[in-house]
Write a protein that holds these residues in place. Sequence first.
Motif, PDB file in Angstrom:
ATOM      1  N   ALA A  77       1.066  -1.017   0.286  1.00 54.20           N
ATOM      2  CA  ALA A  77      -0.035   0.068  -0.281  1.00 54.20           C
ATOM      3  C   ALA A  77       0.883   1.456   0.030  1.00 54.20           C
ATOM      4  O   ALA A  77       0.547   2.318  -0.935  1.00 54.20           O
ATOM      5  CB  ALA A  77      -1.135  -0.048   1.247  1.00 54.20           C
ATOM      6  N   LEU A  78       1.974   1.085   0.068  1.00 56.69           N
ATOM      7  CA  LEU A  78       2.816   2.564   1.057  1.00 56.69           C
ATOM      8  C   LEU A  78       3.706   2.678  -0.374  1.00 56.69           C
ATOM      9  O   LEU A  78       3.479   3.631  -0.931  1.00 56.69           O
ATOM     10  CB  LEU A  78       4.168   2.080   2.002  1.00 56.69           C
ATOM     11  N   SER A  79       4.051   1.946  -0.970  1.00 52.53           N
ATOM     12  CA  SER A  79       4.588   1.499  -2.557  1.00 52.53           C
ATOM     13  C   SER A  79       3.328   2.025  -3.970  1.00 52.53           C
ATOM     14  O   SER A  79       4.231   2.785  -4.814  1.00 52.53           O
ATOM     15  CB  SER A  79       4.876   0.576  -2.797  1.00 52.53           C
ATOM     16  N   PHE A  84       5.835   7.789  -3.340  1.00 51.07           N
ATOM     17  CA  PHE A  84       6.940   6.617  -3.268  1.00 51.07           C
ATOM     18  C   PHE A  84       6.236   6.280  -4.633  1.00 51.07           C
ATOM     19  O   PHE A  84       7.252   5.050  -5.299  1.00 51.07           O
ATOM     20  CB  PHE A  84       6.393   5.429  -2.262  1.00 51.07           C
ATOM     21  N   ARG A  85       5.603   6.724  -5.724  1.00 47.95           N
ATOM     22  CA  ARG A  85       5.330   5.553  -7.110  1.00 47.95           C
ATOM     23  C   ARG A  85       6.524   6.400  -8.146  1.00 47.95           C
ATOM     24  O   ARG A  85       6.191   5.936  -9.482  1.00 47.95           O
ATOM     25  CB  ARG A  85       4.074   5.907  -7.093  1.00 47.95           C
ATOM     26  N   LYS A 427      18.820  -0.467 -11.836  1.00 52.43           N
ATOM     27  CA  LYS A 427      18.623   1.331 -10.902  1.00 52.43           C
ATOM     28  C   LYS A 427      17.872   1.152  -9.536  1.00 52.43           C
ATOM     29  O   LYS A 427      18.750   1.689  -8.476  1.00 52.43           O
ATOM     30  CB  LYS A 427      19.027   2.254 -11.998  1.00 52.43           C
ATOM     31  N   LEU A 428      17.056   0.806  -9.559  1.00 52.00           N
ATOM     32  CA  LEU A 428      15.783   1.413  -8.084  1.00 52.00           C
ATOM     33  C   LEU A 428      16.499   0.197  -6.751  1.00 52.00           C
ATOM     34  O   LEU A 428      16.688   0.930  -6.014  1.00 52.00           O
ATOM     35  CB  LEU A 428      14.564   1.458  -8.640  1.00 52.00           C
ATOM     36  N   GLN A 429      16.451  -0.728  -7.494  1.00 52.99           N
ATOM     37  CA  GLN A 429      16.769  -2.032  -6.316  1.00 52.99           C
ATOM     38  C   GLN A 429      18.360  -1.480  -6.385  1.00 52.99           C
ATOM     39  O   GLN A 429      18.170  -2.115  -4.839  1.00 52.99           O
ATOM     40  CB  GLN A 429      16.220  -2.879  -6.823  1.00 52.99           C
ATOM     41  N   ASN A 470      10.836   1.325  -2.047  1.00 52.41           N
ATOM     42  CA  ASN A 470      10.444   0.430  -2.852  1.00 52.41           C
ATOM     43  C   ASN A 470      11.135  -0.771  -3.408  1.00 52.41           C
ATOM     44  O   ASN A 470      10.988  -2.319  -3.537  1.00 52.41           O
ATOM     45  CB  ASN A 470      10.719   1.318  -4.471  1.00 52.41           C
ATOM     46  N   ALA A 471      12.819  -1.070  -3.072  1.00 53.04           N
ATOM     47  CA  ALA A 471      13.266  -2.128  -3.292  1.00 53.04           C
ATOM     48  C   ALA A 471      13.540  -3.107  -2.277  1.00 53.04           C
ATOM     49  O   ALA A 471      12.823  -4.035  -2.136  1.00 53.04           O
ATOM     50  CB  ALA A 471      15.240  -1.414  -2.995  1.00 53.04           C
TER      51      ALA A 471
END
Length: 493
Positions: A77-79, A84-85, A427-429, A470-471
């Motif tokens: 839910a947070l992502s 965060f999106r 890149k994000l993770q 997100n990671a």
Amino acid sequence: MRNVLPRACCVLLSAWFFGIHGWFQQNTVKHNAQPGAAGGPDQSCFCHLTGVLDDCFCDVESIDVFNNYKIYPRIKALSEKDYFRYYRVNLRRPCPFWPDDGHCAIKDCHVEPCLESEIPVGIKSGNYNKVRPRHAHYPQSLYSQAANTMSDMTACEQAEELGAINSTLSNQSKEAFADWARHDDAQDHFCELDDESSPDADYVDLLLNPERFTGFKGPSAWRVWNSIYEENCFKPRSVYRPLNPLVPSRGDDDGEGFYTWLEGLCLEKRVFYRLISGLHSSINIHLCAEYLLDEGWGRTVWGPNVQEFRWRFDTAETKGEGTRRLKNLYFLYLIELRALYKVAPYFERAFVHLYTGNSREDGDTKELLLQVFSEIRTFPMHFDERSMFAGHTMEAKTLKEEFRLHFKNISRIMDCVGCSKCRLWGKLQTQGLGTALKILFSEKEIQNLPEHTPSKGFQLTRQEIVALLNAFSRLSTSIHHLHSFRLLLKESR
């Protein structure tokens, strides 16, 4: 050259990771009463995925229950919240190591950046890209001042304010910039950060560009992972077999002898390999869970591919390595969970705002984030990073710097991924894990944060915050997917 780092002697460590056995045992019996008894060959991916993990005393079953029932619903839910999106990323940076010859196999490799009108006004205004020096961090006081000012303005006033560029700086602001720049240079960055002020950087809506199978494979994909494993995972020269799990092993290799080299490394280097292996496993699970099942007659169907999952993790298919890969995923989960535990006091400060311009949405986002931290505090088997780089010897400092530069090198390799969507999520993770490592080794700075005023010490940029959460959400989703694959494998018997 991608790896010119000197090899450091490992520090002899007297302390090991700690944990508490038996947590949630009453809840896990029904899920794992007899490991492997539920499915014979079709459940062989999970037969040995049980018990205590290597290099720590936490067990798989406790993580399953904690994640799937407490963390996953909240982190998902947070992502999905606006803060965060939307992730700002430069997908046009050239590969620093070889010509980029990768090509996507299907149209779904493409990443669609956001239009200017789609980005929440507070996120755009919070970056201060127009006036800040490159790589300077803005203190949360300016961010909260902007939030308070914007909340009192009408829509027309906001548009006029955002359209104006104030290029003047007071002497006090100039001094603050210098302080932030010096602090930024001294920080233990584990990633090659994108310059958010670059005209090549775009906002991307992560919900509209989900991580899934794109068909990106072959020599280009192999070269990326080979470079990561062979040149950056502290592989001893005496080990001749490729570390990359995508490379087929010899027919006479059962996998057991291969892992003896890993046990001969010091704790820090074993941890490094397991972090990369865990990240690789998590990405593979995402691709298996969101696989292109059908594309024709104007429709595209995505869903779980059990055969692909077997190929990547089944004990027989991987000569026993599949279980190790999955256990490394759980190990990585513990690392990032620990980082969130450590950084909670930073987000609990009154001056930290998750600002988008929508006051109700922002309040809900902050409350949900604090709920996640509250749940994390209930987990009793946290990773203990104090066992790493113990002491103040030159060997310990050299090893820590080698660890940091190896990981930073991997973040640079992400710019060599030919598929745009794979590059985005890689890149994000990677940045999320790098931020987690930065947190783990910034304990004193976090502890010294003031309660009500911004600090010149520990800071996180919005890019780091979005990547971090997100990671971890991706890891949480991977463990949740494992439960689904267990059920699918049982049904396919």
